[in-house]
Design a protein around this motif. Structure first.
Motif, PDB file in Angstrom:
ATOM      1  N   MET A  11       0.858  -1.190   0.000  1.00 36.42           N
ATOM      2  CA  MET A  11       0.000   0.000   0.000  1.00 36.42           C
ATOM      3  C   MET A  11       0.895   1.241   0.000  1.00 36.42           C
ATOM      4  SD  MET A  11      -3.046   1.434   0.155  1.00 36.42           S
ATOM      5  CE  MET A  11      -3.903  -0.099   0.029  1.00 36.42           C
ATOM      6  N   ASN A  12       0.604   2.162  -0.891  1.00 36.93           N
ATOM      7  CA  ASN A  12       1.349   3.414  -0.982  1.00 36.93           C
ATOM      8  C   ASN A  12       0.735   4.432  -0.008  1.00 36.93           C
ATOM      9  OD1 ASN A  12       2.354   5.939  -1.672  1.00 36.93           O
ATOM     10  ND2 ASN A  12       2.476   5.452  -3.844  1.00 36.93           N
ATOM     11  N   PHE A  13       1.417   4.629   1.114  1.00 38.30           N
ATOM     12  CA  PHE A  13       0.877   5.503   2.163  1.00 38.30           C
ATOM     13  C   PHE A  13       0.802   6.956   1.725  1.00 38.30           C
ATOM     14  CE2 PHE A  13       1.371   1.841   4.726  1.00 38.30           C
ATOM     15  CZ  PHE A  13       0.451   2.001   5.738  1.00 38.30           C
ATOM     16  N   GLU A  14       1.683   7.362   0.833  1.00 41.63           N
ATOM     17  CA  GLU A  14       1.639   8.735   0.341  1.00 41.63           C
ATOM     18  C   GLU A  14       0.329   8.985  -0.392  1.00 41.63           C
ATOM     19  OE1 GLU A  14       4.330  11.286  -2.690  1.00 41.63           O
ATOM     20  OE2 GLU A  14       5.439  10.153  -1.161  1.00 41.63           O
ATOM     21  N   GLN A  15      -0.062   8.028  -1.235  1.00 42.87           N
ATOM     22  CA  GLN A  15      -1.325   8.172  -1.970  1.00 42.87           C
ATOM     23  C   GLN A  15      -2.526   8.090  -1.034  1.00 42.87           C
ATOM     24  OE1 GLN A  15      -0.878   5.415  -5.456  1.00 42.87           O
ATOM     25  NE2 GLN A  15      -1.810   7.216  -6.416  1.00 42.87           N
ATOM     26  N   VAL A  16      -2.454   7.184  -0.060  1.00 45.56           N
ATOM     27  CA  VAL A  16      -3.544   7.075   0.916  1.00 45.56           C
ATOM     28  C   VAL A  16      -3.709   8.401   1.643  1.00 45.56           C
ATOM     29  CG1 VAL A  16      -4.263   5.960   3.071  1.00 45.56           C
ATOM     30  CG2 VAL A  16      -3.332   4.582   1.212  1.00 45.56           C
ATOM     31  N   ASN A  17      -2.609   8.997   2.069  1.00 48.85           N
ATOM     32  CA  ASN A  17      -2.682  10.285   2.762  1.00 48.85           C
ATOM     33  C   ASN A  17      -3.247  11.380   1.869  1.00 48.85           C
ATOM     34  OD1 ASN A  17      -1.936  10.173   5.544  1.00 48.85           O
ATOM     35  ND2 ASN A  17       0.122   9.579   4.893  1.00 48.85           N
ATOM     36  N   LEU A  18      -2.901  11.362   0.586  1.00 49.91           N
ATOM     37  CA  LEU A  18      -3.468  12.350  -0.349  1.00 49.91           C
ATOM     38  C   LEU A  18      -4.980  12.198  -0.440  1.00 49.91           C
ATOM     39  CD1 LEU A  18      -0.848  12.363  -3.261  1.00 49.91           C
ATOM     40  CD2 LEU A  18      -1.351  14.233  -1.667  1.00 49.91           C
ATOM     41  N   HIS A  19      -5.447  10.961  -0.549  1.00 48.26           N
ATOM     42  CA  HIS A  19      -6.899  10.714  -0.599  1.00 48.26           C
ATOM     43  C   HIS A  19      -7.564  11.182   0.699  1.00 48.26           C
ATOM     44  CE1 HIS A  19      -7.558   8.496  -4.336  1.00 48.26           C
ATOM     45  NE2 HIS A  19      -6.390   7.909  -4.132  1.00 48.26           N
ATOM     46  N   LEU A  20      -6.942  10.835   1.822  1.00 49.48           N
ATOM     47  CA  LEU A  20      -7.527  11.220   3.115  1.00 49.48           C
ATOM     48  C   LEU A  20      -7.568  12.733   3.278  1.00 49.48           C
ATOM     49  CD1 LEU A  20      -5.974   8.511   5.446  1.00 49.48           C
ATOM     50  CD2 LEU A  20      -8.310   8.607   4.555  1.00 49.48           C
ATOM     51  N   ASP A  21      -6.512  13.418   2.824  1.00 47.24           N
ATOM     52  CA  ASP A  21      -6.500  14.883   2.894  1.00 47.24           C
ATOM     53  C   ASP A  21      -7.633  15.480   2.070  1.00 47.24           C
ATOM     54  OD1 ASP A  21      -4.328  14.886   4.600  1.00 47.24           O
ATOM     55  OD2 ASP A  21      -2.855  15.320   3.021  1.00 47.24           O
ATOM     56  N   ALA A  22      -7.891  14.892   0.899  1.00 43.26           N
ATOM     57  CA  ALA A  22      -8.987  15.388   0.052  1.00 43.26           C
ATOM     58  C   ALA A  22     -10.335  15.179   0.746  1.00 43.26           C
ATOM     59  CB  ALA A  22      -8.966  14.691  -1.300  1.00 43.26           C
ATOM     60  N   TYR A  23     -10.534  14.020   1.323  1.00 41.41           N
ATOM     61  CA  TYR A  23     -11.772  13.776   2.072  1.00 41.41           C
ATOM     62  C   TYR A  23     -11.917  14.767   3.228  1.00 41.41           C
ATOM     63  CZ  TYR A  23     -12.772   9.254  -0.198  1.00 41.41           C
ATOM     64  OH  TYR A  23     -13.090   8.268  -1.099  1.00 41.41           O
ATOM     65  N   LYS A  24     -10.819  14.969   3.977  1.00 45.17           N
ATOM     66  CA  LYS A  24     -10.857  15.894   5.121  1.00 45.17           C
ATOM     67  C   LYS A  24     -11.187  17.314   4.676  1.00 45.17           C
ATOM     68  CE  LYS A  24      -7.684  16.344   8.257  1.00 45.17           C
ATOM     69  NZ  LYS A  24      -6.415  16.331   8.992  1.00 45.17           N
ATOM     70  N   GLU A  25     -10.571  17.730   3.567  1.00 47.64           N
ATOM     71  CA  GLU A  25     -10.779  19.090   3.053  1.00 47.64           C
ATOM     72  C   GLU A  25     -12.259  19.353   2.777  1.00 47.64           C
ATOM     73  OE1 GLU A  25      -9.382  21.457  -0.908  1.00 47.64           O
ATOM     74  OE2 GLU A  25      -7.871  20.211   0.100  1.00 47.64           O
ATOM     75  N   HIS A  26     -12.984  18.317   2.375  1.00 46.62           N
ATOM     76  CA  HIS A  26     -14.409  18.449   2.074  1.00 46.62           C
ATOM     77  C   HIS A  26     -15.294  17.947   3.212  1.00 46.62           C
ATOM     78  CE1 HIS A  26     -12.514  18.626  -1.932  1.00 46.62           C
ATOM     79  NE2 HIS A  26     -13.436  19.567  -2.113  1.00 46.62           N
ATOM     80  N   GLN A  67     -15.549  15.107   4.565  1.00 40.59           N
ATOM     81  CA  GLN A  67     -16.146  13.802   4.271  1.00 40.59           C
ATOM     82  C   GLN A  67     -15.455  12.729   5.118  1.00 40.59           C
ATOM     83  OE1 GLN A  67     -15.358  14.095   0.013  1.00 40.59           O
ATOM     84  NE2 GLN A  67     -17.565  14.156  -0.362  1.00 40.59           N
ATOM     85  N   ILE A  68     -15.613  12.836   6.414  1.00 39.46           N
ATOM     86  CA  ILE A  68     -14.905  11.971   7.365  1.00 39.46           C
ATOM     87  C   ILE A  68     -15.392  10.526   7.260  1.00 39.46           C
ATOM     88  CG2 ILE A  68     -14.303  11.621   9.785  1.00 39.46           C
ATOM     89  CD1 ILE A  68     -13.195  14.253   8.360  1.00 39.46           C
ATOM     90  N   LEU A  69     -16.700  10.326   7.150  1.00 35.46           N
ATOM     91  CA  LEU A  69     -17.224   8.962   7.025  1.00 35.46           C
ATOM     92  C   LEU A  69     -16.746   8.315   5.730  1.00 35.46           C
ATOM     93  CD1 LEU A  69     -20.855   9.450   8.393  1.00 35.46           C
ATOM     94  CD2 LEU A  69     -18.831   8.614   9.613  1.00 35.46           C
ATOM     95  N   ASP A  70     -16.696   9.097   4.654  1.00 38.18           N
ATOM     96  CA  ASP A  70     -16.186   8.572   3.382  1.00 38.18           C
ATOM     97  C   ASP A  70     -14.711   8.205   3.507  1.00 38.18           C
ATOM     98  OD1 ASP A  70     -18.630   8.869   2.075  1.00 38.18           O
ATOM     99  OD2 ASP A  70     -18.170  10.920   1.450  1.00 38.18           O
ATOM    100  N   ALA A  71     -13.951   9.007   4.233  1.00 42.17           N
ATOM    101  CA  ALA A  71     -12.530   8.721   4.444  1.00 42.17           C
ATOM    102  C   ALA A  71     -12.369   7.414   5.223  1.00 42.17           C
ATOM    103  CB  ALA A  71     -11.858   9.871   5.191  1.00 42.17           C
ATOM    104  N   ALA A  72     -13.186   7.220   6.241  1.00 44.82           N
ATOM    105  CA  ALA A  72     -13.121   5.984   7.028  1.00 44.82           C
ATOM    106  C   ALA A  72     -13.477   4.775   6.164  1.00 44.82           C
ATOM    107  CB  ALA A  72     -14.050   6.087   8.230  1.00 44.82           C
ATOM    108  N   ASN A  73     -14.499   4.917   5.334  1.00 43.96           N
ATOM    109  CA  ASN A  73     -14.866   3.825   4.421  1.00 43.96           C
ATOM    110  C   ASN A  73     -13.754   3.546   3.408  1.00 43.96           C
ATOM    111  OD1 ASN A  73     -17.481   2.798   5.182  1.00 43.96           O
ATOM    112  ND2 ASN A  73     -18.247   4.841   4.718  1.00 43.96           N
ATOM    113  N   TYR A  74     -13.075   4.589   2.983  1.00 42.99           N
ATOM    114  CA  TYR A  74     -11.933   4.436   2.079  1.00 42.99           C
ATOM    115  C   TYR A  74     -10.853   3.557   2.743  1.00 42.99           C
ATOM    116  CZ  TYR A  74      -7.622   5.692  -0.360  1.00 42.99           C
ATOM    117  OH  TYR A  74      -6.416   5.640  -1.019  1.00 42.99           O
TER     118      TYR A  74
END
Length: 169
Positions: free
Chosen positions: A1-16, A18-25
């Motif tokens: 798993m590429n943690f850098e990419q995971v963190n980028l996705h999580l940052d995008a969810y956080k910015e909007h 979308q915490i529940l969506d981030a958790a589901n991700y």
């Protein structure tokens, strides 16, 4: 798993927000799902420096994992281990697999946070958190009752936990 990419996705969810969506991700990305998982919901935040997650639902019934809105303000490895802990509870409370004793459930979940037998894809936490989670595992082991059948069942894992704690710097 590429943690850098995971963190980028999580940052995008956080910015909007979308915490529940981030958790589901995270559930999807780290293959933590289970049929008994009913989804995420929000619980009260403890503080900016501590978090509490819970799996809620009747034994043998679907489980909601309750998370604080500030979940993703914490270290990703810690968050993944906390989510995995609750997802193990989801499995432990599933129909046909119910573990009734809370001490046994908690011991298994803290043991998992240290050794990742069920979820090998979950990364390790810091030595500080290993020491803390190991202490919690031993606390629940002790609550099983001295020399009880449950303690006998988990004696080998208890020794593993003690060895890990004693070898930490």
């Amino acid at each position: 798993m590429n943690f850098e990419q995971v963190n980028l996705h999580l940052d995008a969810y956080k910015e909007h927000n979308q915490i529940l969506d981030a958790a589901n991700y995270l559930i999807h990305s780290f293959n933590l799902g289970h049929d008994n998982f009913a989804g995420f919901g929000f619980r009260e935040e403890l503080s900016p420096t501590s978090m509490l997650l819970t799996a809620e639902g009747a034994l043998g019934g679907p489980q909601m994992v309750m998370i604080p809105r500030n979940l993703f303000d914490f270290d990703l490895n810690l968050v993944l281990n906390m989510v995995a802990h609750e997802m193990l509870h989801v499995r432990q409370k599933a129909p046909g697999q119910v573990i009734k004793d809370k001490n046994e459930r908690e011991f298994q979940a803290y043991y998992e946070m240290l050794f990742h037998k069920v979820f090998p894809q979950v990364p390790e936490v810091s030595d500080f958190h290993k020491r803390f989670f190991g202490g919690k595992a031993l606390e629940y082991y002790n609550r099983m009752g001295e020399d009880s059948p449950l303690q006998q069942k988990y004696a080998e894992q208890k020794t593993e936990v003690e060895h890990l704690i004693n070898t930490l710097p």
